[in-house]
Structures are given as C-alpha cells and as structure tokens.
Design an enzyme around this catalytic site. Sequence first.
Site, PDB file in Angstrom:
ATOM      1  CG  HIS A 182     -11.197  -0.156  -0.592  1.00 48.21           C
ATOM      2  ND1 HIS A 182     -10.651   0.521  -1.484  1.00 48.21           N
ATOM      3  CD2 HIS A 182     -10.673  -0.224   0.649  1.00 48.21           C
ATOM      4  CE1 HIS A 182      -9.663   1.258  -0.897  1.00 48.21           C
ATOM      5  NE2 HIS A 182      -9.478   0.752   0.165  1.00 48.21           N
ATOM      6  CB  THR A 220      -6.580   2.154  -5.125  1.00 46.37           C
ATOM      7  OG1 THR A 220      -5.953   1.060  -4.767  1.00 46.37           O
ATOM      8  CG2 THR A 220      -8.102   1.919  -4.017  1.00 46.37           C
ATOM      9  CE1 TYR A 256      -6.574   4.353  -1.914  1.00 47.21           C
ATOM     10  CE2 TYR A 256      -4.901   4.288  -0.390  1.00 47.21           C
ATOM     11  CZ  TYR A 256      -5.871   3.852  -0.800  1.00 47.21           C
ATOM     12  OH  TYR A 256      -6.720   2.851  -0.037  1.00 47.21           O
ATOM     13  CE  LYS A 309      -7.480  -3.450  -3.866  1.00 45.78           C
ATOM     14  NZ  LYS A 309      -7.933  -2.525  -3.032  1.00 45.78           N
ATOM     15  CB  SER A 342      -0.926  -0.095   1.091  1.00 48.52           C
ATOM     16  OG  SER A 342      -1.505   1.255   1.410  1.00 48.52           O
ATOM     17  CD  GLN A 379      -3.010   1.404  -2.843  1.00 49.38           C
ATOM     18  OE1 GLN A 379      -2.238   1.386  -1.817  1.00 49.38           O
ATOM     19  NE2 GLN A 379      -3.716   2.479  -3.050  1.00 49.38           N
TER      20      GLN A 379
HETATM   21  C1  FNR Z   1      -7.561  -2.259   2.754  1.00 53.19           C
HETATM   22  N1  FNR Z   1      -7.670  -2.132   1.321  1.00 53.19           N
HETATM   23  C2  FNR Z   1      -6.965  -1.349   0.792  1.00 53.19           C
HETATM   24  N2  FNR Z   1      -7.004  -1.024  -0.410  1.00 53.19           N
HETATM   25  C3  FNR Z   1      -5.962  -0.199  -1.266  1.00 53.19           C
HETATM   26  O1  FNR Z   1      -6.206  -0.217  -2.406  1.00 53.19           O
HETATM   27  N3  FNR Z   1      -5.165   0.528  -0.555  1.00 53.19           N
HETATM   28  C4  FNR Z   1      -4.920   0.442   0.934  1.00 53.19           C
HETATM   29  O2  FNR Z   1      -3.990   0.940   1.359  1.00 53.19           O
HETATM   30  C5  FNR Z   1      -5.986  -0.369   1.475  1.00 53.19           C
HETATM   31  N4  FNR Z   1      -5.978  -0.572   2.654  1.00 53.19           N
HETATM   32  C6  FNR Z   1      -6.641  -1.512   3.521  1.00 53.19           C
HETATM   33  C7  FNR Z   1      -6.593  -1.461   4.896  1.00 53.19           C
HETATM   34  C8  FNR Z   1      -7.443  -2.593   5.502  1.00 53.19           C
HETATM   35  C9  FNR Z   1      -7.213  -2.699   7.237  1.00 53.19           C
HETATM   36  C10 FNR Z   1      -8.297  -3.311   4.756  1.00 53.19           C
HETATM   37  C11 FNR Z   1      -8.951  -4.426   5.629  1.00 53.19           C
HETATM   38  C12 FNR Z   1      -8.371  -3.142   3.528  1.00 53.19           C
HETATM   39  C13 FNR Z   1      -8.543  -3.063   0.637  1.00 53.19           C
HETATM   40  C14 FNR Z   1      -7.680  -4.314   0.224  1.00 53.19           C
HETATM   41  O3  FNR Z   1      -6.923  -4.105  -0.602  1.00 53.19           O
HETATM   42  C15 FNR Z   1      -8.846  -5.616  -0.318  1.00 53.19           C
HETATM   43  O4  FNR Z   1      -9.603  -4.823  -1.368  1.00 53.19           O
HETATM   44  C16 FNR Z   1      -9.912  -6.074   0.742  1.00 53.19           C
HETATM   45  O5  FNR Z   1      -9.443  -5.982   2.044  1.00 53.19           O
HETATM   46  C17 FNR Z   1     -10.557  -7.584   0.155  1.00 53.19           C
HETATM   47  O6  FNR Z   1     -11.255  -7.725   1.107  1.00 53.19           O
HETATM   48  P1  FNR Z   1     -11.055  -8.717   2.507  1.00 53.19           P
HETATM   49  O7  FNR Z   1     -10.287  -9.992   1.665  1.00 53.19           O
HETATM   50  O8  FNR Z   1     -10.465  -8.164   3.508  1.00 53.19           O
HETATM   51  O9  FNR Z   1     -12.477  -9.352   2.567  1.00 53.19           O
END
Ligand code: FNR
Length: 363
Positions: A255, A155, A129, A231, A107, A127
């Site tokens: 997400h 993302t 932002y 994403k 991230s 990834q």
């Molecule tokens: C995320 N996700 C996420 N996505 C992204 O593009 N950048 C990020 O910094 C983050 N940070 C993040 C933190 C936390 C604590 C979570 C739980 C999720 C989303 C992540 O990449 C992903 O899309 C989901 O977590 C997938 O779903 P599950 O497997 O957690 O159910």
Amino acid sequence: MTQPINVFEYETLAKNQLSEMAWGYYSTGALDQITLGDNRAAYERYRLRPRMLVDVSQRDLSVSILGQSLSRPILIAPMAFQCLAHPEGEIATARAATEAGMMMVLSTLSTQSLEEVAATGCPRWFQLYVHKDRGLTKALVQRAESMGYQALCVTVDAPFIGRREADVRNEFTLPKGLKLANLLTMADVTLPDVPDDSGLFAYFKEQIDPSLTWKDLEWLQSMTKLPVVVKGILRADDALLAVQHGVKGIIVSNHGGRQLDGAIASLDALQDITDAVGEQVEVLMDGGIRRGTDILKALALGAKAVLVGRPILWGLAVGGQAGVSHVLQLLTEELELAMALSGCPRIGDIDSSLVEPRTIANL
Ligand code: FNR
C-alpha cells in the site's frame, strides 16, 4: 521551469502546488516510514545484467492481463481523493489512461463517481474496500460490473488504516465541496472531522469490515462475474491461499508504505510469490516505481505488470490530464529505453537472468 524531465521533478513541483494537508496525505507513509523508504531502496539492491547484440530496432511493450491487452505493462494504482490534486480529479486521470490505452484502477474512495469515470471510456478496474454494510458493498460491486469495470481489485491490507502521522497532525478530512462520490448516493457516509486525528482513520474504524477473511472472498466471487484480484499480498503462503480461493490475480503491495510500517518492500516480496504461484494466476506489483528501470527489475522478478501510485498524483497536481499523460509517457519511454539497452525488444524477453541481487560479497 521548463517541462519536467522525470517523475522526481514532478514531485518537487507538486509539493508547491498542493495544500499542506493534501501533500501530507499523498506523500507520506505510516509511522517512521521505513517501508516507504525501503520500497525505493529495494530497487537499488538489484543490478541489471544486460544482453548485447540483440536486434532492438523494433520494440513492443504490449501485454495481456486477465485477457485484456494493454499498450504497456503499467497500470494506474487505485488512489483515493484525486480531486485534492486537481479539480478534474479522477476524470483527468481516466482521460489520460484512455489516451494511452492503459488500465486505471478506480478507488472506492474516489471523489468522482464510478459512473462518471466509466463515461470517459477508459480501460478500468474497480478497487473495493469491503464495508461492514454488506448491502452497500454488494451494491458497489454490482454498480462496477454494470458500468463495465473489467475486474474487481479487493484491497486486503487495510482492515484499519495505517497510522499516518501527517494526517493525524493535519486532522485530515475532505475540504468543503469534495465528497465520497461512490458512497454518498447509497448511504449517509462522509469523512468525519476529528480533533487531533485523521478523519480517514475514523472512517475506516466506523465503516470498513476488519473481520474480512478468505471466506468472504468466496462470497464476493459468488455475486459477480468479474475476475477478482487481491491487492496487498506480501507472503507466498498467502498468495497460495489466494490461488486456492479462486482469485485470478495478485497484487504484491504494501500500500505504498502506508499500512504496516516495517513491512517488507514489495520488490523484496515479489520473487517468493512468483516462484510459489507460477502461472496459476497473474502476479502484479506496486510500490516505489519511479523509473523505467524499476519496472524492468519488477518484470524480471516475475511481475506481469506494475501499478504506479504517487507519480500519477504529482502529474495530476502539476498539469491535470496533460500532467498525468506526461508522467505515463516518461515512465514508458524510460522502460522502452531500458529494454532496448538490455537486449529485450519484447516484454516476454525479460526474465530473471536480467537481475542479480547485490550481496555483501559483490558490493
Ligand atoms: C493509495 N493506495 C490505495 N490503495 C487502495 O487499494 N485503495 C485506495 O483508495 C488507495 N488510496 C491511496 C491514496 C494515496 C494518496 C496513495 C499514495 C496510495 C495505495 C496505492 O494503490 C498503491 O498501492 C501505492 O500508492 C503504490 O506505491 P507508490 O507507487 O505510491 O510508491
């Protein structure tokens, strides 16, 4: 307790391990968490139709994604602030990924820097932002490219951060000692402390560019040789736009239910998208993967691979690198067994005939 035997047992243990603020941030979704729940429920809406009398004595889970070969069709989803789970944070996750030959997506908001993670030698994507400060955004992309990240995962579902009420209630911010490791050397940015609100929400409002459009993807691609993966796509027409704009991969994702509550479950969005784009780009998905059979269903609906989110954090919180490794091992073993029991010795044997939606008529 003896060693956890599945991801859900890791979740229970992780809850005891984490501060209330970290647990709230990691586990919850936006608003009423309808999408969070639906991401899981969607897997139960499909039944499997296994094939019998296929030789499954040898199984091969390897896949190739964007020309990179991976030991199995599972990537580690980008997740911010992993040092909240364990002092070794992203480094521990990266070491587990290296050990397993699996891809980690780091991230932008990691608590250890992209250079530190690259030093572990793990297979890695970055990834991104997109920040309002385009100079900073460009510098991040250049750093990722020069540090050997093999793709840029942009993302696109977060022009603002979703309203996660646990974070509002807990006034989410980073505890002392944790930092936005990729950003602090480039700009004076930290997560603010905001009374009665989430510091992450405030960060996004200040820093992240909500004016981002498809045109900006062209700008991003013009500055890097890395393949771009978007994403957060949930509609076939958006997927086709992504193809038109030259991306190499699409991650079907909401997400983890943390952005627009009420958005369609990722699994439910998947088939429309794979049908629409065909082989033009690689389609991956994430959201709610907790069992090997979930992965099998996602692959049957056309995903080339899945990303796993929260289970990685549960493993990290419970056992650091060893915990992440064990979570990955459990999911892999479950997938391998599910493939064997459904007559699919290779990933390429998994096709849409393996799943059938539950309908009112066939309940
Ligand atoms: C995320 N996700 C996420 N996505 C992204 O593009 N950048 C990020 O910094 C983050 N940070 C993040 C933190 C936390 C604590 C979570 C739980 C999720 C989303 C992540 O990449 C992903 O899309 C989901 O977590 C997938 O779903 P599950 O497997 O957690 O159910």
